[in-house]
Design a protein around this motif. Structure first.
Motif, PDB file in Angstrom:
ATOM      1  N   GLY A 156       0.819  -1.210   0.000  1.00 55.04           N
ATOM      2  CA  GLY A 156       0.000   0.000   0.000  1.00 55.04           C
ATOM      3  C   GLY A 156       0.849   1.255   0.000  1.00 55.04           C
ATOM      4  O   GLY A 156       0.558   2.223  -0.710  1.00 55.04           O
ATOM      5  N   GLY A 157       1.924   1.238   0.795  1.00 54.61           N
ATOM      6  CA  GLY A 157       2.814   2.392   0.828  1.00 54.61           C
ATOM      7  C   GLY A 157       3.505   2.635  -0.499  1.00 54.61           C
ATOM      8  O   GLY A 157       3.612   3.768  -0.968  1.00 54.61           O
ATOM      9  N   VAL A 158       3.969   1.538  -1.124  1.00 59.67           N
ATOM     10  CA  VAL A 158       4.626   1.668  -2.424  1.00 59.67           C
ATOM     11  C   VAL A 158       3.626   2.152  -3.480  1.00 59.67           C
ATOM     12  O   VAL A 158       3.955   2.973  -4.338  1.00 59.67           O
ATOM     13  N   SER A 159       2.376   1.638  -3.417  1.00 60.82           N
ATOM     14  CA  SER A 159       1.352   2.069  -4.365  1.00 60.82           C
ATOM     15  C   SER A 159       1.061   3.564  -4.217  1.00 60.82           C
ATOM     16  O   SER A 159       0.961   4.297  -5.204  1.00 60.82           O
ATOM     17  N   TYR A 160       0.943   4.013  -2.973  1.00 62.98           N
ATOM     18  CA  TYR A 160       0.711   5.444  -2.729  1.00 62.98           C
ATOM     19  C   TYR A 160       1.896   6.272  -3.231  1.00 62.98           C
ATOM     20  O   TYR A 160       1.715   7.323  -3.856  1.00 62.98           O
ATOM     21  N   MET A 161       3.107   5.777  -2.963  1.00 67.39           N
ATOM     22  CA  MET A 161       4.305   6.484  -3.425  1.00 67.39           C
ATOM     23  C   MET A 161       4.335   6.557  -4.944  1.00 67.39           C
ATOM     24  O   MET A 161       4.689   7.588  -5.533  1.00 67.39           O
ATOM     25  N   ALA A 162       3.952   5.430  -5.623  1.00 67.83           N
ATOM     26  CA  ALA A 162       3.935   5.415  -7.092  1.00 67.83           C
ATOM     27  C   ALA A 162       2.916   6.416  -7.631  1.00 67.83           C
ATOM     28  O   ALA A 162       3.177   7.115  -8.625  1.00 67.83           O
ATOM     29  N   GLU A 163       1.733   6.489  -7.005  1.00 67.40           N
ATOM     30  CA  GLU A 163       0.717   7.454  -7.446  1.00 67.40           C
ATOM     31  C   GLU A 163       1.206   8.885  -7.269  1.00 67.40           C
ATOM     32  O   GLU A 163       1.003   9.737  -8.137  1.00 67.40           O
ATOM     33  N   GLN A 164       1.855   9.145  -6.110  1.00 67.34           N
ATOM     34  CA  GLN A 164       2.396  10.483  -5.880  1.00 67.34           C
ATOM     35  C   GLN A 164       3.480  10.810  -6.901  1.00 67.34           C
ATOM     36  O   GLN A 164       3.535  11.921  -7.440  1.00 67.34           O
ATOM     37  N   LEU A 165       4.351   9.803  -7.163  1.00 67.35           N
ATOM     38  CA  LEU A 165       5.415  10.006  -8.155  1.00 67.35           C
ATOM     39  C   LEU A 165       4.823  10.266  -9.528  1.00 67.35           C
ATOM     40  O   LEU A 165       5.289  11.145 -10.269  1.00 67.35           O
ATOM     41  N   LYS A 166       3.780   9.492  -9.879  1.00 63.36           N
ATOM     42  CA  LYS A 166       3.122   9.673 -11.169  1.00 63.36           C
ATOM     43  C   LYS A 166       2.528  11.072 -11.282  1.00 63.36           C
ATOM     44  O   LYS A 166       2.668  11.746 -12.310  1.00 63.36           O
ATOM     45  N   GLN A 167       1.876  11.514 -10.202  1.00 64.71           N
ATOM     46  CA  GLN A 167       1.259  12.839 -10.215  1.00 64.71           C
ATOM     47  C   GLN A 167       2.321  13.938 -10.312  1.00 64.71           C
ATOM     48  O   GLN A 167       2.191  14.879 -11.104  1.00 64.71           O
ATOM     49  N   GLN A 168       3.402  13.796  -9.517  1.00 68.39           N
ATOM     50  CA  GLN A 168       4.459  14.801  -9.552  1.00 68.39           C
ATOM     51  C   GLN A 168       5.160  14.818 -10.897  1.00 68.39           C
ATOM     52  O   GLN A 168       5.478  15.887 -11.434  1.00 68.39           O
ATOM     53  N   LEU A 169       5.396  13.615 -11.453  1.00 65.01           N
ATOM     54  CA  LEU A 169       6.041  13.545 -12.767  1.00 65.01           C
ATOM     55  C   LEU A 169       5.148  14.157 -13.837  1.00 65.01           C
ATOM     56  O   LEU A 169       5.633  14.815 -14.769  1.00 65.01           O
ATOM     57  N   ALA A 170       3.817  13.922 -13.710  1.00 65.43           N
ATOM     58  CA  ALA A 170       2.897  14.526 -14.677  1.00 65.43           C
ATOM     59  C   ALA A 170       2.949  16.053 -14.581  1.00 65.43           C
ATOM     60  O   ALA A 170       2.930  16.748 -15.604  1.00 65.43           O
ATOM     61  N   GLU A 171       3.037  16.567 -13.337  1.00 66.71           N
ATOM     62  CA  GLU A 171       3.135  18.010 -13.168  1.00 66.71           C
ATOM     63  C   GLU A 171       4.440  18.544 -13.764  1.00 66.71           C
ATOM     64  O   GLU A 171       4.453  19.576 -14.440  1.00 66.71           O
ATOM     65  N   VAL A 172       5.542  17.808 -13.480  1.00 65.68           N
ATOM     66  CA  VAL A 172       6.842  18.236 -14.019  1.00 65.68           C
ATOM     67  C   VAL A 172       6.831  18.177 -15.541  1.00 65.68           C
ATOM     68  O   VAL A 172       7.304  19.096 -16.224  1.00 65.68           O
ATOM     69  N   THR A 173       6.266  17.065 -16.075  1.00 72.42           N
ATOM     70  CA  THR A 173       6.205  16.913 -17.537  1.00 72.42           C
ATOM     71  C   THR A 173       5.347  17.999 -18.166  1.00 72.42           C
ATOM     72  O   THR A 173       5.689  18.564 -19.207  1.00 72.42           O
ATOM     73  N   SER A 174       4.214  18.283 -17.494  1.00 71.99           N
ATOM     74  CA  SER A 174       3.341  19.332 -18.008  1.00 71.99           C
ATOM     75  C   SER A 174       4.059  20.681 -18.013  1.00 71.99           C
ATOM     76  O   SER A 174       3.978  21.437 -18.987  1.00 71.99           O
ATOM     77  N   GLY A 175       4.768  20.950 -16.909  1.00 73.62           N
ATOM     78  CA  GLY A 175       5.516  22.203 -16.850  1.00 73.62           C
ATOM     79  C   GLY A 175       6.618  22.265 -17.892  1.00 73.62           C
ATOM     80  O   GLY A 175       6.822  23.294 -18.547  1.00 73.62           O
ATOM     81  N   ARG A 176       7.325  21.120 -18.061  1.00 66.64           N
ATOM     82  CA  ARG A 176       8.392  21.083 -19.064  1.00 66.64           C
ATOM     83  C   ARG A 176       7.823  21.256 -20.471  1.00 66.64           C
ATOM     84  O   ARG A 176       8.382  21.995 -21.297  1.00 66.64           O
ATOM     85  N   ASN A 177       6.687  20.576 -20.742  1.00 69.53           N
ATOM     86  CA  ASN A 177       6.061  20.711 -22.061  1.00 69.53           C
ATOM     87  C   ASN A 177       5.605  22.142 -22.310  1.00 69.53           C
ATOM     88  O   ASN A 177       5.705  22.650 -23.432  1.00 69.53           O
ATOM     89  N   ALA A 178       5.077  22.750 -21.244  1.00 69.39           N
ATOM     90  CA  ALA A 178       4.638  24.148 -21.390  1.00 69.39           C
ATOM     91  C   ALA A 178       5.828  25.053 -21.719  1.00 69.39           C
ATOM     92  O   ALA A 178       5.735  25.941 -22.569  1.00 69.39           O
TER      93      ALA A 178
END
Length: 584
Positions: free
Chosen positions: A227-249
């Motif tokens: 459960g902890g790893v799953s939560y960490m993966a979701e947070q990482l996915k969300q943060q990476l999406a934000e970083v990717t979105s910012g980089r793409n912008a």
């Protein structure tokens, strides 16, 4: 085997080894106990048998068989069983059973050993007593013959205890083995498999596949970890999406810039650039290799090296000479530091069009000023003459008024052409075109009609030689004006007695042609003929009332309809002006 699996499976293996070790120790202790018990029992019954032999020997030597029987019958049955056996194997007396019911004992191992002269001790199952016994037999020689004294103690209780202990040991081993199996199954099912799945999922996430699903067990010690790893993966996915979105912008913003932006390492290699930078240096693909040495911009490499040494920013204007093109560039450079490494950020602004526009604006203002100054000077001079000269004759006064009228008309035409040209340029900048479907033959017929009077006055014949029924989406009034400008120029400046207008189709385009058979235009004038205020014969054009903007208007009308205008001319053979308009 992985270290983790060694630990996981080491636990049940160690537990199984302990179970086996305890069972082996118990069995060894049982064996030792059995041996000690047998040794003690053998010693006891051997002593008892010897003592009994000392008592029975005098009786048997004297032939007192009855006393010997009575002695045996009265012996302590609970402690020791005593048997008196003759040499022929018949039981003479027994402390536990009626001798008549007992069979011949000559086949008994202990009896055979005793008759052979060797005291013998054995442990065997007694069929008469239905229990395990320890027998000790010794030979008793008497005057009446040889006898065998046999003493026996029960071993059944000890045997039952030992057998029960053995059974319990085996049961304990089975239970221990079962527990080890259950422990192994639990570790395999609830620990190792979930850990393996979790490890595989983490490896997929680490490789960049953030869509990997992490299975969370319904129960077990791995549930919280998964459960902890799953939560960490979701947070990482969300943060990476934000970083990717910012980089793409940021990349979209950089690519949308009209300036070329490039980032260079200290060795001169380009590590990052936007689309404008790629186009400027003709780089194909986002991973194309490029070094500052190949920039072909004079002095830029020296400035870049100096900036890396001093860390100071620079701004400078450069002139880049390319094939058939001279570019004016304004370049800004500054040193930035990323992860301890220094890079040079270059921003390249192409000022070529701006310089051309400034030159054009300057020339345009000068030309407009000159074109306006001439009629205004004439008008002002005529008015001053009328005001100051009171003795003007009616004829002189009429000539001055006629001059004011002509120059005013010329000034009005110039202003109208300037306004028309400005309106065309504004329409070209608009994103859409509000066009309607029009018939090109009808439009050309109307343009010829508008020029008919001037042609008749000049003695020029107008002919519509060829007309293909074509339609396009366009502005009918602007197209009429463009064609009329071409016809009027042919009438006024070509010295041709015939002007032909035709409409044909070439591939997917409509071609409007205005042809004359006059003096033509020299090659040195043909490239600039569509420029504003450009005249082949300046004085003649002014005398005939030309503004110098007619052909420029033709060019912009064609461009407004996504087409173009061109000239084909041979000096002495006339001119052929063509307007090419796409049909689609």
């Amino acid at each position: 085997m992985k270290y983790r699996d060694k630990i996981l499976f080491g636990l049940p293996l160690a537990a199984g080894a302990l179970v086996i070790l305890f069972a082996a120790l118990f069995l060894w202790q049982r064996r030792s106990f059995e041996q000690a018990y047998m040794c003690d029992a053998q010693n006891n019954i051997a002593q008892e048998a010897y003592l009994v032999s000392l008592i029975l020997k005098p009786m048997l030597d004297q032939g007192k068989i009855e006393e010997a029987r009575k002695f045996c019958n009265d012996f302590q049955k609970d402690v020791l069983r005593l048997s008196l056996i003759r040499a022929d194997g018949l039981v003479e007396a027994d402390s536990s059973e009626n001798p008549g019911f007992l069979g011949n004992h000559l086949d008994r191992v202990e009896v055979q050993g005793a008759l052979a002269g060797q005291p013998t001790t054995v442990k065997r199952y007694s069929e008469s007593l239905n229990q395990w016994m320890v027998y000790h037999a010794l030979k008793l020689p008497t005057a009446q013959g040889d006898y065998v004294i046999r003493a026996a103690v029960t071993a059944d209780q000890a045997t039952r205890i030992l057998r029960l202990a053995r059974n319990h040991t085996l049961l304990a081993m089975l239970l221990g083995g079962g527990l080890v199996f259950l422990l192994t199954f639990y570790i395999l099912r609830r620990v190792r498999h979930p850990l393996q799945n979790l490890q595989n999922a983490v490896a997929e996430i680490a490789s960049g596949n953030l869509e990997t699903r992490i299975d969370i067990p319904a129960s077990g010690i791995v549930r919280e970890l998964a459960g902890g790893v799953s939560y960490m993966a979701e947070q990482l996915k969300q943060q990476l999406a934000e970083v990717t979105s910012g980089r793409n912008a940021i990349e979209e913003l950089l690519n949308a810039m009209s300036e070329a932006v490039l980032l260079f390492a200290e060795n001169g290699d380009a590590v990052k650039y936007n689309q404008t930078g790629a186009r400027f240096f003709k780089l194909k693909g986002p991973d194309a290799k490029f070094n500052l040495v190949r920039s072909e911009i004079p002095g830029l490499l020296t400035l870049a090296q100096r900036a890396f040494q001093s860390g100071e920013a620079f701004e400078r204007e450069f002139t880049l000479q390319r094939t058939r093109l001279t570019q004016t560039l304004f370049i800004k450079g500054r040193i930035i530091v990323q992860e301890g490494k220094r890079f040079l950020l270059l921003t390249i602004i192409d000022l070529t069009n701006q310089r051309k526009l400034e030159s054009f604006r300057s020339d345009f203002i000068a030309n407009v000023s000159h074109e306006l100054k001439t009629p205004l000077t004439c008008i002002i001079g005529a008015i001053e003459t009328i005001r100051e000269e009171s003795k003007l004759t009616p004829e002189q006064n009429s000539k001055l008024l006629e001059m004011i009228f002509e120059q005013s008309n010329r000034l009005n035409l110039l202003v109208q052409d300037i306004l028309s040209l400005a309106a065309l340029e504004k329409k070209q900048l608009a994103p859409g075109r509000d066009f309607a479907t029009l018939s090109l033959p009808a439009m050309l017929t109307e343009a010829i009609r508008l020029c008919a009077d001037k042609a008749a006055e000049s003695g020029v014949s107008l002919k519509f030689t060829e007309q293909t029924p074509l339609q396009i989406a366009g502005d009918c009034q602007l197209l009429e004006q463009a064609v009329a400008n071409l016809i009027n120029n042919a009438i006024l400046y070509s010295n041709s007695q015939l002007v032909e207008v035709s409409l044909t189709q070439e591939q997917d385009s409509a071609v409007i042609t205005v042809r004359d058979y006059g003096i033509g235009i020299a090659p040195e004038h043909q490239e600039r003929i569509f420029e504003r205020f450009y005249r082949v014969h300046k004085e003649r054009s002014r005398q005939l009332g030309g503004t110098g903007l007619g052909l420029a208007i033709v060019k912009h009308v064609a461009q407004l309809h996504h087409g173009y205008a061109e000239l084909r001319s041979t000096p002495g053979k006339g001119c052929e002006f063509r307007i090419i308009l796409p049909l689609a």
